[in-house]
Enzyme design. Structure first.
Site, PDB file in Angstrom:
ATOM      1  N   ARG A   8       0.843  -1.208   0.000  1.00  0.00           N
ATOM      2  CA  ARG A   8       0.000   0.000   0.000  1.00  0.00           C
ATOM      3  C   ARG A   8       0.876   1.256   0.000  1.00  0.00           C
ATOM      4  O   ARG A   8       0.428   2.333   0.368  1.00  0.00           O
ATOM      5  CB  ARG A   8      -0.926  -0.022   1.218  1.00  0.00           C
ATOM      6  CG  ARG A   8      -1.914  -1.186   1.191  1.00  0.00           C
ATOM      7  CD  ARG A   8      -2.894  -1.121   2.351  1.00  0.00           C
ATOM      8  NE  ARG A   8      -2.232  -1.375   3.624  1.00  0.00           N
ATOM      9  CZ  ARG A   8      -2.124  -2.590   4.181  1.00  0.00           C
ATOM     10  NH1 ARG A   8      -2.594  -3.659   3.553  1.00  0.00           N
ATOM     11  NH2 ARG A   8      -1.541  -2.746   5.360  1.00  0.00           N
ATOM     12  N   ARG A   9       2.109   1.091  -0.438  1.00  0.00           N
ATOM     13  CA  ARG A   9       3.078   2.193  -0.432  1.00  0.00           C
ATOM     14  C   ARG A   9       3.593   2.515  -1.835  1.00  0.00           C
ATOM     15  O   ARG A   9       4.651   3.129  -1.982  1.00  0.00           O
ATOM     16  CB  ARG A   9       4.267   1.837   0.464  1.00  0.00           C
ATOM     17  CG  ARG A   9       3.877   1.506   1.901  1.00  0.00           C
ATOM     18  CD  ARG A   9       5.081   1.002   2.667  1.00  0.00           C
ATOM     19  NE  ARG A   9       4.748   0.698   4.057  1.00  0.00           N
ATOM     20  CZ  ARG A   9       5.616   0.219   4.949  1.00  0.00           C
ATOM     21  NH1 ARG A   9       6.872  -0.017   4.575  1.00  0.00           N
ATOM     22  NH2 ARG A   9       5.240  -0.025   6.179  1.00  0.00           N
ATOM     23  N   ASP A  67      -6.454  23.831 -14.780  1.00  0.00           N
ATOM     24  CA  ASP A  67      -7.090  24.703 -15.763  1.00  0.00           C
ATOM     25  C   ASP A  67      -7.948  23.785 -16.630  1.00  0.00           C
ATOM     26  O   ASP A  67      -7.432  23.013 -17.436  1.00  0.00           O
ATOM     27  CB  ASP A  67      -5.987  25.396 -16.570  1.00  0.00           C
ATOM     28  CG  ASP A  67      -6.486  26.199 -17.755  1.00  0.00           C
ATOM     29  OD1 ASP A  67      -7.664  26.064 -18.132  1.00  0.00           O
ATOM     30  OD2 ASP A  67      -5.676  26.942 -18.327  1.00  0.00           O
ATOM     31  N   SER A  83      -4.060  21.807  -8.732  1.00  0.00           N
ATOM     32  CA  SER A  83      -4.675  22.879  -9.508  1.00  0.00           C
ATOM     33  C   SER A  83      -4.889  22.378 -10.928  1.00  0.00           C
ATOM     34  O   SER A  83      -4.025  21.697 -11.489  1.00  0.00           O
ATOM     35  CB  SER A  83      -3.732  24.094  -9.503  1.00  0.00           C
ATOM     36  OG  SER A  83      -4.160  25.080 -10.415  1.00  0.00           O
ATOM     37  N   HIS A 141     -10.575  24.956 -11.922  1.00  0.00           N
ATOM     38  CA  HIS A 141     -10.975  26.307 -12.289  1.00  0.00           C
ATOM     39  C   HIS A 141     -11.063  26.540 -13.797  1.00  0.00           C
ATOM     40  O   HIS A 141     -10.498  25.792 -14.600  1.00  0.00           O
ATOM     41  CB  HIS A 141     -10.016  27.335 -11.674  1.00  0.00           C
ATOM     42  CG  HIS A 141      -8.579  27.084 -12.041  1.00  0.00           C
ATOM     43  ND1 HIS A 141      -7.715  26.372 -11.231  1.00  0.00           N
ATOM     44  CD2 HIS A 141      -7.845  27.445 -13.131  1.00  0.00           C
ATOM     45  CE1 HIS A 141      -6.519  26.322 -11.783  1.00  0.00           C
ATOM     46  NE2 HIS A 141      -6.575  26.961 -12.962  1.00  0.00           N
ATOM     47  N   TYR A 176     -10.449  29.935 -16.324  1.00  0.00           N
ATOM     48  CA  TYR A 176      -9.978  31.321 -16.380  1.00  0.00           C
ATOM     49  C   TYR A 176     -11.035  32.237 -17.000  1.00  0.00           C
ATOM     50  O   TYR A 176     -11.840  31.808 -17.829  1.00  0.00           O
ATOM     51  CB  TYR A 176      -8.684  31.410 -17.183  1.00  0.00           C
ATOM     52  CG  TYR A 176      -7.455  31.035 -16.391  1.00  0.00           C
ATOM     53  CD1 TYR A 176      -6.855  31.948 -15.520  1.00  0.00           C
ATOM     54  CD2 TYR A 176      -6.903  29.762 -16.487  1.00  0.00           C
ATOM     55  CE1 TYR A 176      -5.736  31.614 -14.793  1.00  0.00           C
ATOM     56  CE2 TYR A 176      -5.777  29.416 -15.753  1.00  0.00           C
ATOM     57  CZ  TYR A 176      -5.203  30.356 -14.911  1.00  0.00           C
ATOM     58  OH  TYR A 176      -4.092  30.018 -14.171  1.00  0.00           O
ATOM     59  N   CYS A 221       1.686  20.661 -10.843  1.00  0.00           N
ATOM     60  CA  CYS A 221       0.216  20.689 -10.741  1.00  0.00           C
ATOM     61  C   CYS A 221      -0.290  19.277 -10.461  1.00  0.00           C
ATOM     62  O   CYS A 221      -0.906  19.024  -9.434  1.00  0.00           O
ATOM     63  CB  CYS A 221      -0.396  21.250 -12.019  1.00  0.00           C
ATOM     64  SG  CYS A 221       0.045  22.953 -12.366  1.00  0.00           S
TER      65      CYS A 221
END
Length: 276
Positions: free
Chosen positions: A137-138, A180, A178, A218, A220, A157
């Site tokens: 599990r590693r 885009d 994150s 997100h 833009y 990202c």
């Protein structure tokens, strides 16, 4: 319709209808003209793609699958941080005069670490565990090395992959701090689905689920009209993506090891502004 289309449309509509704007804050990204690049976002989106049902490729907008795989291999196979080793120009804006993006992405995967079984870099350790210790599990990789962040042109990202073997099936979780949605969502999903296929094949396993966890998901401000048009397109069925089954060494794969069959999509020729 392609399930990837379904998820993309659902996520984009949710962001546009229920998202939160960051216009109250000073933001780092800028458009080419120097204007702050603001976003509307949702926090904590989780999508699941079952590769045993279909390959997750968008049809509401043309996807460049082999270019996406080429970048993935640049990071995971070449373990490079230099754009001169990459066929596309997706990293040009972040490279220095020598083509380097600093101690980012492929550089981190290529750093060797000591284990009881010997010395491995992160990719070779995954390959070793999948073959010799699949119940572990590693089995994971992590590009977010805090000691080296100040020497990275861009903080990673898509920063972590966790692999898990269930029976004879290889599953994976892609963690992304994150995303885009317009420029990167379809691209990243294809890449890491392809990675699961390659790692599964050389380990004698079948590719299973790709779970995609996005912290800040997100759109833009200048992308909104483009996204609104794209999600009005009627999706086509998902294409079939085949992997050359004669390849048994991860380092022998190329972008041409994949064949895409029956791909129908909506063309998209507009230039997409990119915030830096």
């Amino acid at each position: 319709m392609s399930y990837a289309d379904e998820m993309f449309i659902q996520n984009c509509r949710d962001i546009l209808e229920n998202g939160v704007w960051d216009t109250a804050f000073a933001v780092r990204p800028r458009w080419e003209d120097g204007t702050p690049a603001h976003t509307i976002k949702k926090f904590g989106i989780v999508n699941r793609y079952d590769l045993q049902k279909e390959f997750p490729m968008l049809t509401v907008r043309r996807q460049y699958f082999k270019s996406a795989v080429d970048e993935l291999l640049w990071i995971w196979q070449k373990k490079s941080n230099n754009i001169h080793d990459l066929s596309s120009h997706v990293w040009d804006a972040w490279a220095d005069e020598n083509g380097s993006i600093g101690k980012a992405y492929g550089y981190q995967l290529g750093v060797k670490h000591r284990y009881p079984e010997g010395e491995f870099d992160q990719v070779d350790r995954v390959l070793w565990d999948l073959k010799h210790n699949p119940a572990s599990r590693r089995i994971l990789t992590n590009l977010y090395n805090f000691d080296d962040l100040n020497e990275m042109a861009l903080y990673p990202c898509a920063y972590s992959m966790t692999f898990n073997v269930s029976g004879n099936v290889l599953n994976g979780i892609l963690n992304q701090r994150s995303q885009d949605m317009l420029t990167a969502n379809g691209w990243n999903v294809m890449q890491y689905a392809a990675l699961l296929m390659m790692l599964a094949q050389v380990s004698g396993l079948l590719p299973g689920e790709l779970v995609h966890v996005i912290a800040d998901c997100h759109i833009y401000d200048r992308h909104i009209p483009l996204v609104e048009r794209i999600i009005q397109n009627a999706p086509y069925p998902a294409p079939a993506v085949r992997l050359d089954d004669t390849v048994t060494d991860f380092y022998a794969f190329t972008k041409n090891s994949f064949t895409v069959e029956r791909y129908r999509c909506h063309e998209f020729s507009e230039k997409i502004p990119v915030a830096i």
